[in-house]
Design a protein around this motif. Structure first.
Motif, short mmCIF file in Angstrom:
data_model
loop_
_atom_site.label_atom_id
_atom_site.label_comp_id
_atom_site.label_asym_id
_atom_site.label_seq_id
_atom_site.Cartn_x
_atom_site.Cartn_y
_atom_site.Cartn_z
N GLY A 243 0.81 -1.21 0.00
CA GLY A 243 0.00 0.00 0.00
C GLY A 243 0.85 1.27 0.00
N ASN A 244 0.16 2.38 0.06
CA ASN A 244 0.83 3.69 0.02
C ASN A 244 1.20 4.11 1.45
OD1 ASN A 244 1.62 6.38 -0.27
ND2 ASN A 244 0.24 6.69 -2.01
N ILE A 245 2.41 3.78 1.84
CA ILE A 245 2.87 4.03 3.20
C ILE A 245 2.93 5.53 3.49
CG2 ILE A 245 4.78 3.71 4.81
CD1 ILE A 245 5.47 1.18 3.14
N SER A 246 3.46 6.27 2.56
CA SER A 246 3.63 7.71 2.75
C SER A 246 2.28 8.40 2.94
CB SER A 246 4.36 8.32 1.57
OG SER A 246 4.50 9.71 1.73
N ALA A 247 1.29 8.04 2.12
CA ALA A 247 -0.03 8.66 2.22
C ALA A 247 -0.69 8.32 3.55
CB ALA A 247 -0.92 8.19 1.06
N TYR A 248 -0.49 7.08 4.02
CA TYR A 248 -1.07 6.66 5.30
C TYR A 248 -0.49 7.50 6.43
CZ TYR A 248 -2.19 3.82 9.38
OH TYR A 248 -2.63 3.39 10.61
N PHE A 249 0.83 7.66 6.43
CA PHE A 249 1.46 8.40 7.52
C PHE A 249 1.15 9.89 7.43
CE2 PHE A 249 5.16 9.95 10.04
CZ PHE A 249 4.87 9.24 11.19
N ASP A 250 1.03 10.40 6.22
CA ASP A 250 0.61 11.80 6.06
C ASP A 250 -0.75 12.04 6.70
OD1 ASP A 250 2.90 12.43 4.67
OD2 ASP A 250 1.97 12.34 2.68
N GLU A 251 -1.64 11.06 6.55
CA GLU A 251 -2.98 11.18 7.13
C GLU A 251 -2.92 11.18 8.66
OE1 GLU A 251 -7.23 11.43 7.21
OE2 GLU A 251 -5.64 12.01 5.80
N LEU A 252 -2.05 10.35 9.23
CA LEU A 252 -1.89 10.37 10.69
C LEU A 252 -1.40 11.73 11.16
CD1 LEU A 252 -0.32 6.92 11.73
CD2 LEU A 252 -2.72 7.55 11.37
N GLU A 253 -0.45 12.28 10.44
CA GLU A 253 0.07 13.59 10.83
C GLU A 253 -1.00 14.67 10.66
OE1 GLU A 253 4.87 13.32 10.17
OE2 GLU A 253 3.65 13.92 8.43
N ARG A 254 -1.81 14.55 9.64
CA ARG A 254 -2.90 15.52 9.46
C ARG A 254 -3.86 15.47 10.64
NH1 ARG A 254 -7.96 16.02 8.11
NH2 ARG A 254 -8.29 13.77 7.92
N LYS A 255 -4.08 14.27 11.16
CA LYS A 255 -4.97 14.09 12.32
C LYS A 255 -4.24 14.37 13.64
CE LYS A 255 -7.99 10.59 10.22
NZ LYS A 255 -8.46 9.17 10.30
N GLU A 256 -2.98 14.75 13.57
CA GLU A 256 -2.14 15.05 14.75
C GLU A 256 -2.02 13.85 15.67
OE1 GLU A 256 -4.10 18.67 16.16
OE2 GLU A 256 -2.47 19.81 15.24
N ILE A 257 -1.95 12.66 15.06
CA ILE A 257 -1.74 11.43 15.81
C ILE A 257 -0.25 11.12 15.83
CG2 ILE A 257 -2.16 8.93 15.87
CD1 ILE A 257 -4.88 9.49 14.58
N LYS A 258 0.30 11.03 17.03
CA LYS A 258 1.73 10.80 17.19
C LYS A 258 1.98 9.38 17.71
CE LYS A 258 1.69 15.63 18.54
NZ LYS A 258 0.19 15.64 18.59
N ILE A 259 3.21 8.91 17.58
CA ILE A 259 3.58 7.57 18.00
C ILE A 259 4.72 7.66 19.01
CG2 ILE A 259 4.58 5.37 17.26
CD1 ILE A 259 3.29 5.81 14.54
N CYS A 260 4.60 6.85 20.07
CA CYS A 260 5.69 6.73 21.04
C CYS A 260 6.02 5.24 21.18
CB CYS A 260 5.27 7.30 22.39
SG CYS A 260 6.56 7.22 23.66
N THR A 261 7.28 4.88 21.00
CA THR A 261 7.69 3.49 21.15
C THR A 261 8.44 3.30 22.47
OG1 THR A 261 9.90 3.65 20.17
CG2 THR A 261 8.03 3.43 18.65
N ILE A 262 8.53 2.06 22.89
CA ILE A 262 9.14 1.76 24.18
C ILE A 262 10.63 2.10 24.22
CG2 ILE A 262 9.79 -0.64 23.67
CD1 ILE A 262 8.65 -1.31 26.53
N GLU A 263 11.22 2.30 23.06
CA GLU A 263 12.64 2.64 23.00
C GLU A 263 12.91 4.14 23.15
OE1 GLU A 263 12.84 1.11 19.20
OE2 GLU A 263 13.04 -0.99 19.81
N GLU A 264 11.85 4.93 23.24
CA GLU A 264 12.02 6.38 23.28
C GLU A 264 11.91 6.92 24.70
OE1 GLU A 264 10.39 7.92 19.07
OE2 GLU A 264 8.93 6.76 20.20
N ALA A 265 12.55 8.05 24.93
CA ALA A 265 12.63 8.63 26.27
C ALA A 265 11.27 9.04 26.81
CB ALA A 265 13.57 9.85 26.25
N ASP A 266 10.32 9.38 25.94
CA ASP A 266 9.00 9.82 26.38
C ASP A 266 8.11 8.68 26.86
OD1 ASP A 266 9.46 12.50 25.90
OD2 ASP A 266 8.68 12.44 23.86
N TYR A 267 8.53 7.43 26.62
CA TYR A 267 7.71 6.29 27.02
C TYR A 267 7.63 6.26 28.55
CZ TYR A 267 5.63 1.61 26.53
OH TYR A 267 4.78 0.53 26.54
#
Length: 363
Positions: A63-87
């Protein structure tokens, strides 16, 4: 993690049958998520993924990975993974923590002192009032109130914290872009703006019944303790208690009316050893390392009015459940004319509240 890798992660998690454990396994074995999209079927099977997961990846990875992620950013949906300091550290220490979660709002709230407040969706007036009051008092002391944005107790817990200009986190049993229940639309947007909304389900995931136990595990996982405000004997809120006990969290409960079905679960928790709560200090005193000096709460207002004998008589006829004016007339010893005047005066004093339909309730 750069934007490109984050986009591949998000798209991979959006595929059917690709859950949190699969993401963790892929990261451990392959070191990154982008290679999954070019790996052979043999290579994917060698990771130890379930057959259905491999077949789903092979079917959906073009599928269109870039378009999917652009849509998440448009909706202001962010991702935090367990490897990141904000977790959040509290969440990271539970058994099998989610590899990632989606969020919007102030992520720093999840790393502060959090307390979960849960209870019945079909809450009584008494339950809603206690949830709102205690949430406000706790938030006023710097506690971040965590709940699930469901009807009833959850809603009042969030509103109580917000009304006290405090902080609160909603953990959803759906994708971050799905508002459930729909009646909490305004609350949802307020939480995204002034608090924090979290979900470990991929965007677009509907609020299926099976999602809520997983949601409850995150609620308790973020929190130092869980307060059950009101719950029936088989309430879903008690699932949160089970997770809290597994995670080594304190469990608190508010006593309820002996003849109320809505209090059977909370009263049983007290019998089973939950910490008895009649005021917010009962909770804070369990954490002296965080709350050495408790300031007077905004909700603790000294009584500015003395009650006269007629007001005392009327108040004895009332409870924290709504009572109709006609029933008050029948129960009290004062006439309708005097009663109407008393009720107006008592409402101005903040002792009672008038509800739609000529119902009254103790405040």
């Amino acid at each position: 993690m750069d934007r490109r890798e984050r986009a591949h992660l998000a798209y991979l998690h959006s595929m059917p049958e690709v859950g949190q454990q699969s993401l963790r396994l892929i990261k451990d074995k392959m070191g990154a998520f982008e290679p999954v999209f070019k790996a052979s079927s043999r290579a994917l099977y060698s990771l130890g993924l379930p057959n259905r997961t491999v077949l789903s990846i092979l079917e959906h990875r073009h599928g269109n990975i870039s378009a999917y992620f652009d849509e998440l950013e448009r909706k202001e949906i962010k991702i935090c993974t367990i490897e990141e300091a904000d977790y959040p550290a509290m969440l990271a220490e539970i058994f099998d923590p989610p590899y990632l979660f989606y969020y919007d709002g102030n992520i720093d709230l999840a790393s502060r002192f959090c307390l979960a407040m849960v209870g019945s969706r079909a809450a009584s007036y008494y339950g809603k009032k206690q949830a709102h009051t205690l949430a406000g008092q706790l938030a006023d002391q710097g506690v971040v109130v965590v709940s699930g944005m469901a009807r009833g107790i959850d809603t009042q817990a969030h509103r109580g914290a917000l009304d006290a200009a405090g902080d609160t986190i909603a953990v959803l049993g759906s994708g971050l872009d799905i508002i459930y229940p729909a009646e909490n639309n305004e609350l949802y947007h307020t939480l995204r703006k002034k608090g924090l909304v979290i979900s470990d389900f991929a965007p677009g995931t509907p609020p299926l019944a099976g999602n809520f136990p997983a949601r409850n595990r995150i609620i308790s996982g973020l929190s130092y303790g869980v307060l059950v405000v009101e719950a029936r004997r088989k309430s879903g809120a008690l699932i949160t208690v089970d997770f809290a006990l597994e995670q080594g969290r304190e469990v608190f409960s508010i006593p309820g009316q002996l003849d109320s079905k809505n209090s059977e679960g909370t009263n049983q928790l007290l019998k089973d050893g939950a910490i008895f709560v009649t005021e917010y200090r009962d909770i804070l005193q369990e954490y002296p390392q965080y709350f050495t000096a408790v300031k007077p709460s905004f909700a603790e207002q000294p009584s500015l009015f003395e009650l006269d004998n007629n007001e005392v008589d009327v108040l004895k006829c009332m409870s924290h459940e709504p009572i109709h004016l006609d029933e008050l007339v029948a129960k009290s010893t004062v006439s309708m004319g005097i009663l109407s005047e008393l009720l107006m005066r008592m409402e101005l004093k903040g002792i009672i509240r008038c509800l739609p339909g000529n119902y009254y309730v103790k405040v």
